[in-house]
Design an enzyme around this catalytic site. Structure first.
Site, PDB file in Angstrom:
ATOM      1  N   ASP A 129      73.253  56.175 -18.305  1.00  0.00           N
ATOM      2  CA  ASP A 129      73.870  57.324 -17.631  1.00  0.00           C
ATOM      3  C   ASP A 129      73.747  58.572 -18.490  1.00  0.00           C
ATOM      4  O   ASP A 129      74.716  59.040 -19.079  1.00  0.00           O
ATOM      5  CB  ASP A 129      75.347  56.996 -17.344  1.00  0.00           C
ATOM      6  CG  ASP A 129      76.022  58.056 -16.500  1.00  0.00           C
ATOM      7  OD1 ASP A 129      75.311  58.863 -15.865  1.00  0.00           O
ATOM      8  OD2 ASP A 129      77.265  58.064 -16.457  1.00  0.00           O
ATOM      9  N   LYS A 169      72.252  61.443 -17.223  1.00  0.00           N
ATOM     10  CA  LYS A 169      72.210  62.594 -16.293  1.00  0.00           C
ATOM     11  C   LYS A 169      71.133  63.599 -16.689  1.00  0.00           C
ATOM     12  O   LYS A 169      71.418  64.742 -17.077  1.00  0.00           O
ATOM     13  CB  LYS A 169      73.587  63.266 -16.228  1.00  0.00           C
ATOM     14  CG  LYS A 169      74.675  62.338 -15.706  1.00  0.00           C
ATOM     15  CD  LYS A 169      76.000  63.053 -15.537  1.00  0.00           C
ATOM     16  CE  LYS A 169      77.078  62.142 -15.000  1.00  0.00           C
ATOM     17  NZ  LYS A 169      77.505  61.085 -15.941  1.00  0.00           N
ATOM     18  N   GLN A 223      91.482  60.351 -14.478  1.00  0.00           N
ATOM     19  CA  GLN A 223      90.849  60.349 -13.163  1.00  0.00           C
ATOM     20  C   GLN A 223      91.876  60.836 -12.143  1.00  0.00           C
ATOM     21  O   GLN A 223      92.983  60.335 -12.077  1.00  0.00           O
ATOM     22  CB  GLN A 223      90.393  58.924 -12.784  1.00  0.00           C
ATOM     23  CG  GLN A 223      89.308  58.373 -13.667  1.00  0.00           C
ATOM     24  CD  GLN A 223      87.923  58.863 -13.286  1.00  0.00           C
ATOM     25  OE1 GLN A 223      87.781  59.770 -12.477  1.00  0.00           O
ATOM     26  NE2 GLN A 223      86.902  58.264 -13.876  1.00  0.00           N
ATOM     27  N   ASN A 242      57.932  67.434 -15.981  1.00  0.00           N
ATOM     28  CA  ASN A 242      57.164  66.596 -16.892  1.00  0.00           C
ATOM     29  C   ASN A 242      58.075  65.903 -17.909  1.00  0.00           C
ATOM     30  O   ASN A 242      57.903  64.711 -18.204  1.00  0.00           O
ATOM     31  CB  ASN A 242      56.123  67.452 -17.627  1.00  0.00           C
ATOM     32  CG  ASN A 242      55.296  66.614 -18.577  1.00  0.00           C
ATOM     33  OD1 ASN A 242      54.582  65.711 -18.156  1.00  0.00           O
ATOM     34  ND2 ASN A 242      55.417  66.885 -19.868  1.00  0.00           N
ATOM     35  N   THR A 261      82.279  65.669 -10.227  1.00  0.00           N
ATOM     36  CA  THR A 261      83.600  65.682  -9.576  1.00  0.00           C
ATOM     37  C   THR A 261      84.617  66.543 -10.336  1.00  0.00           C
ATOM     38  O   THR A 261      85.697  66.799  -9.826  1.00  0.00           O
ATOM     39  CB  THR A 261      84.161  64.258  -9.412  1.00  0.00           C
ATOM     40  OG1 THR A 261      84.061  63.603 -10.662  1.00  0.00           O
ATOM     41  CG2 THR A 261      83.397  63.491  -8.364  1.00  0.00           C
ATOM     42  N   GLY A 276      85.626  51.803 -16.401  1.00  0.00           N
ATOM     43  CA  GLY A 276      85.633  51.909 -17.853  1.00  0.00           C
ATOM     44  C   GLY A 276      86.938  51.419 -18.429  1.00  0.00           C
ATOM     45  O   GLY A 276      87.159  50.222 -18.645  1.00  0.00           O
ATOM     46  N   LYS A 307      77.243  50.021 -18.292  1.00  0.00           N
ATOM     47  CA  LYS A 307      76.804  51.416 -18.300  1.00  0.00           C
ATOM     48  C   LYS A 307      76.899  51.978 -19.709  1.00  0.00           C
ATOM     49  O   LYS A 307      77.918  51.806 -20.383  1.00  0.00           O
ATOM     50  CB  LYS A 307      77.674  52.253 -17.361  1.00  0.00           C
ATOM     51  CG  LYS A 307      77.265  53.724 -17.293  1.00  0.00           C
ATOM     52  CD  LYS A 307      77.977  54.456 -16.181  1.00  0.00           C
ATOM     53  CE  LYS A 307      79.252  55.106 -16.611  1.00  0.00           C
ATOM     54  NZ  LYS A 307      79.064  56.355 -17.370  1.00  0.00           N
TER      55      LYS A 307
END
Ligand code: C5P
Length: 237
Positions: A67, A69, A192, A75, A122, A212, A40
């Site tokens: 990634d 986002k 996390q 368009n 999140t 990661g 990623k």
């Protein structure tokens, strides 16, 4: 596009190349060798020139999750998706707004690229959504956007492993669920907050696990990757 019915355990591990320089990422890919098939690339590496790695990794037989986002007028999203497809990406992320998802799903047609939607980041809780002007709470907004993602024809969702089983109920078997926040037993959680082991995440219905720091910040990244794949294989049976 339908996910592969039985994904080999090794192909379910996506290692996040969250590194500052292309040279660091290339060194990590070399160290991981055949142990990792899917990478990623996010903001940090992409904005340091890392998108040039997408084609090189793809040429070396690796899959790449871009990634970034995306979220913009339809368009602009469509043209961006076409460019990521040309680079040779396998997954690209968009924010789960219907106009954005429809544009991305249409633009990736006839390419090898699959679109993943991010429902609600999140890091957002109820208070963050109120502050941003939303009326729905986190779980209602996640469920609404998951239903819309399916209707818009996107290929999968990025979600926490805790959400995987309820989202599977909403989106069915054909969409991929890709889950970060994975920590092998005994490893440091970092920042996390809601974490799950690889085996539990697969059991909860995740198709792909994004990992990661437990891999890239380890003294022996290859051994950690192999251990995660072994845990996935054991759970998958
Ligand atoms: O280092 P760590 O395993 O926490 O990295 C997780 C990766 O997944 C990072 O690249 C991060 O951007 C991404 N991610 C996340 N949590 C989310 C969505 C994506 O950590 N909710």
């Amino acid at each position: 596009m339908m996910p592969e019915l039985t994904i080999p355990p090794r192909d379910r591990l996506i290692v996040a190349l969250d590194l500052p320089e292309i040279a660091d990422a290339e060194a990590m890919v070399a160290r991981l060798g055949d142990s990792v098939t899917f990478y990623k690339i996010g903001y940090q590496l992409a904005y340091a020139g890392g998108l040039s790695l997408v084609g090189r990794l793809a040429d070396a037989g690796k899959k790449v999750f871009v990634d970034l986002k995306m979220h913009d007028i339809g368009n602009t999203v469509a043209r961006g998706v076409e460019s990521v497809a040309k680079l040779g990406g396998t997954f690209a992320t968009v924010h789960a707004y219907p106009q954005t998802m429809r544009a991305a799903a249409e633009a990736r047609a006839n390419s090898g690229l699959q679109i993943l939607a991010v429902t609600v980041l999140t890091s957002y809780d109820e208070a963050d959504l109120v502050e941003a002007g939303y009326r729905l709470g986190v779980s209602d907004l996640v469920a609404l956007r998951a239903r819309q993602a399916k209707e818009c024809g996107v290929d999968g969702l990025v979600c926490s492993a805790e959400e995987a089983s309820s989202l599977r109920g909403i989106v069915g078997e054909r969409m991929s669920l890709v889950t970060p926040g994975i920590r092998p037993a005994g490893s440091d959680a970092g920042d996390q907050k809601r974490i799950m082991t690889p085996a539990r995440a697969i059991k909860a219905g995740a198709d792909y696990l994004v990992v990661g720091r437990p891999v890239i910040a380890s003294d022996d990244p290859k051994a950690v990757a192999d251990q995660i794949v072994a845990e996935i294989a054991q759970q998958q049976g």
